[in-house]
Design a protein around this motif. Structure first.
Motif, mmCIF file in Angstrom:
data_model
loop_
_atom_site.group_PDB
_atom_site.id
_atom_site.type_symbol
_atom_site.label_atom_id
_atom_site.label_comp_id
_atom_site.label_asym_id
_atom_site.label_seq_id
_atom_site.Cartn_x
_atom_site.Cartn_y
_atom_site.Cartn_z
ATOM 1 N N LEU A 104 0.782 -1.100 -0.236
ATOM 2 C CA LEU A 104 0.020 0.103 0.074
ATOM 3 C C LEU A 104 0.987 1.215 -0.077
ATOM 4 C CD1 LEU A 104 -2.916 1.061 -0.047
ATOM 5 C CD2 LEU A 104 -2.589 0.966 2.503
ATOM 6 N N PHE A 105 1.951 1.095 0.744
ATOM 7 C CA PHE A 105 2.971 2.325 0.874
ATOM 8 C C PHE A 105 3.595 2.562 -0.697
ATOM 9 C CE2 PHE A 105 7.052 4.441 1.485
ATOM 10 C CZ PHE A 105 6.584 5.516 2.418
ATOM 11 N N GLY A 106 3.752 1.431 -1.233
ATOM 12 C CA GLY A 106 4.445 1.627 -2.601
ATOM 13 C C GLY A 106 3.222 2.051 -3.640
ATOM 14 N N PHE A 110 3.650 5.717 -5.925
ATOM 15 C CA PHE A 110 3.343 5.622 -7.270
ATOM 16 C C PHE A 110 2.154 6.482 -7.771
ATOM 17 C CE2 PHE A 110 1.155 3.898 -10.993
ATOM 18 C CZ PHE A 110 2.130 3.727 -11.748
ATOM 19 N N VAL A 111 1.023 6.370 -6.832
ATOM 20 C CA VAL A 111 0.089 7.391 -7.134
ATOM 21 C C VAL A 111 0.279 8.894 -6.897
ATOM 22 C CG1 VAL A 111 -2.257 8.069 -6.470
ATOM 23 C CG2 VAL A 111 -1.819 5.565 -6.956
ATOM 24 N N GLY A 119 -6.119 15.051 -4.178
ATOM 25 C CA GLY A 119 -7.273 14.443 -3.654
ATOM 26 C C GLY A 119 -6.977 12.735 -3.280
ATOM 27 N N LEU A 120 -6.432 11.945 -4.300
ATOM 28 C CA LEU A 120 -6.160 10.675 -4.302
ATOM 29 C C LEU A 120 -5.046 10.445 -3.518
ATOM 30 C CD1 LEU A 120 -7.192 7.894 -4.709
ATOM 31 C CD2 LEU A 120 -5.854 8.052 -7.198
ATOM 32 N N PRO A 121 -3.993 11.380 -3.629
ATOM 33 C CA PRO A 121 -2.909 10.794 -2.714
ATOM 34 C C PRO A 121 -3.090 11.128 -1.432
ATOM 35 C CG PRO A 121 -2.065 12.212 -4.481
ATOM 36 C CD PRO A 121 -3.693 12.120 -4.917
ATOM 37 N N VAL A 122 -3.888 12.356 -0.973
ATOM 38 C CA VAL A 122 -4.308 12.617 0.325
ATOM 39 C C VAL A 122 -4.929 11.662 0.989
ATOM 40 C CG1 VAL A 122 -5.390 14.023 1.904
ATOM 41 C CG2 VAL A 122 -3.973 15.111 0.201
ATOM 42 N N LEU A 123 -6.017 10.886 0.340
ATOM 43 C CA LEU A 123 -6.706 9.818 0.654
ATOM 44 C C LEU A 123 -5.859 8.547 0.914
ATOM 45 C CD1 LEU A 123 -9.643 8.621 1.243
ATOM 46 C CD2 LEU A 123 -9.628 7.911 -1.393
ATOM 47 N N GLY A 126 -3.877 8.764 4.038
ATOM 48 C CA GLY A 126 -4.922 8.429 5.423
ATOM 49 C C GLY A 126 -4.971 6.891 5.290
ATOM 50 N N VAL A 127 -5.074 6.201 4.306
ATOM 51 C CA VAL A 127 -5.101 4.830 4.663
ATOM 52 C C VAL A 127 -4.004 4.069 4.889
ATOM 53 C CG1 VAL A 127 -5.531 2.662 2.961
ATOM 54 C CG2 VAL A 127 -7.110 4.777 2.532
ATOM 55 N N VAL A 128 -2.581 4.760 4.328
ATOM 56 C CA VAL A 128 -1.400 4.264 4.556
ATOM 57 C C VAL A 128 -1.283 4.386 6.206
ATOM 58 C CG1 VAL A 128 1.102 4.721 4.519
ATOM 59 C CG2 VAL A 128 -0.319 4.308 2.465
ATOM 60 N N LEU A 129 -1.598 5.374 6.784
ATOM 61 C CA LEU A 129 -1.546 5.936 8.191
ATOM 62 C C LEU A 129 -2.170 4.931 9.019
ATOM 63 C CD1 LEU A 129 -1.494 9.709 8.347
ATOM 64 C CD2 LEU A 129 0.553 8.142 8.827
ATOM 65 N N THR A 130 -3.293 4.688 8.442
ATOM 66 C CA THR A 130 -4.394 3.646 9.160
ATOM 67 C C THR A 130 -3.750 2.204 9.270
ATOM 68 O OG1 THR A 130 -6.282 5.080 8.627
ATOM 69 C CG2 THR A 130 -6.722 2.862 9.348
ATOM 70 N N GLY A 131 -3.376 1.951 8.141
ATOM 71 C CA GLY A 131 -2.564 0.561 7.992
ATOM 72 C C GLY A 131 -1.537 0.323 8.798
ATOM 73 N N GLY A 132 -0.500 1.420 8.846
ATOM 74 C CA GLY A 132 0.662 1.583 9.667
ATOM 75 C C GLY A 132 0.138 1.358 11.153
#
Length: 159
Positions: A104-106, A110-111, A119-123, A126-132
């Motif tokens: 997901l971090f990769g 990439f994105v 928009g999408l990178p910020v979203l 947030g998902v990467v932070l939640t996953g971490g």
């Protein structure tokens, strides 16, 4: 302990439904959706197969966590959760979640390079932070299980 046993049945039903939904997503929904997106956005059509592979692997990671959770629930029901055997399943959960997080971090990197708008990178950030947070929380939970297992072994030795 009685309330825990009452929750096991509904939890297992929900895990089966979630697993089945993920299989449907992997087999039926994602390939068709990504094919449609490739037709609608020809500039990004080259991303169809990498996005499909990424999505399937990420969902497979969730399925592995579901199977490991199922096995741990069986150990809870048999009152064997505080044993060394539980660590096989907990370690599998931690490593699977860590793998999913790295992927997901990769994807986030990439994105972020590919997408001009925020928009999408910020979203995704947030998902990467939640996953971490979830991965680190599982590591802490594993340490707590280790302490409880050691305490249970000490108590069994005394009794």
């Amino acid at each position: 302990m009685l309330s825990t046993h009452r929750a096991l049945g509904p939890l297992r039903i929900l895990l089966v439904l979630l697993f089945a939904g993920l299989v449907v997503a992997q087999v039926a929904i994602l390939p068709g959706t990504l094919a449609h997106l490739a037709d609608e956005e020809p500039d990004f059509a080259y991303l169809r197969w990498p996005a499909l592979a990424f999505s399937i692997v990420e969902l497979l990671c969730v399925q592995v966590v579901i199977v490991c959770t199922w096995k741990l629930l069986g150990m809870v029901k048999a009152d064997r959760i505080f044993s060394e055997a539980a660590f096989v399943w907990v370690d599998a959960i931690v490593w699977t979640m860590a793998t999913a997080w790295v992927l997901l971090f990769g994807a986030f990197i990439f994105v972020s390079v590919l997408q001009p708008g925020p928009g999408l990178p910020v979203l995704l950030f947030g998902v990467v932070l939640t996953g971490g947070v979830l991965v680190l929380l599982m590591i802490v939970m594993r340490a707590l299980l280790r302490q409880a297992t050691n305490l249970r072994a000490d108590m069994d030795a005394v009794i």
